[in-house]
Design an enzyme around this catalytic site. Sequence first.
Site, PDB file in Angstrom:
ATOM      1  N   ASP A 169       0.839  -1.208   0.000  1.00 15.67           N
ATOM      2  CA  ASP A 169       0.000   0.000   0.000  1.00 15.67           C
ATOM      3  C   ASP A 169       0.869   1.251   0.000  1.00 15.67           C
ATOM      4  O   ASP A 169       0.628   2.194   0.754  1.00 15.67           O
ATOM      5  CB  ASP A 169      -0.948  -0.010   1.210  1.00 15.67           C
ATOM      6  N   LEU A 170       1.876   1.263  -0.858  1.00 14.75           N
ATOM      7  CA  LEU A 170       2.752   2.432  -0.940  1.00 14.75           C
ATOM      8  C   LEU A 170       1.974   3.586  -1.564  1.00 14.75           C
ATOM      9  O   LEU A 170       1.531   3.499  -2.716  1.00 14.75           O
ATOM     10  CB  LEU A 170       3.982   2.103  -1.781  1.00 14.75           C
TER      11      LEU A 170
END
Length: 248
Positions: A169-170
């Site tokens: 979930d960058l």
Amino acid sequence: MAEITTRQNGAEVIWCDTALLPEIDPNLFDPAWLAQTGRLTGTSTGRNTAWFLRHAGRDMVLRHYWRGGMVGRIIKDRFLREPVEASRAMREFTLLDWMHSQGLPVPRPVAARYSPAWPFYRADLLMERIPGTRPLADLLAESALPVTDWMRIGAVIARMHGCGVNHSDLNCRNILLDHDGQIWLIDFDKCDRRPQGRWTQDNLNRLERSLLKEKDKVPDLRWTDPDWGALLEGYRAGATPDGGQAPT
């Protein structure tokens, strides 16, 4: 690596790094108790609330694990029961502890709690608070970043990838900058270590999409194509041809 002790509190299991917190009080996972005893110093209301606290001379962040998506509307914070070491908080604790030992710029985990209630469990994580940080998205809403900052962001992501860490979930709210301009990476729930592969590009694509989405919400967001090019330049400079970390 952390000096982890395990404490049983009824059915609950708590992991604690005794080098950071010699004694763990289960009440530290209770925001109401923190407020009543004057330990609560603030909150952060993003997608999910985080609580800031000070205890035993240490500034920390408490995060409770919530479900997302359609299921989360019905079962807000309960997960199907699994072994303690495989649970959400303990997995993130273990990953953060390993990343910190590798010198990566991530918050240091302090304690994690696994609270079973058959057939489910709830989870919480305590981490050291990184002082003076702001999310990349918030900074860009106010002013443009210099090219050197974009290059350093790219280099930090390359270091993370060089260590084989997949940040699933960058996004532009999981990248922080402090007062000294140091880059920090946060929120490693459901992330893992894996061999080099296509996932590194997937991480970058997700970050770019988050910036585009943020720009849709904030038309004056100070982010341009050359900024993204500088990030990629820093990323390439920080990675070896086989995807590993470049020598420093």
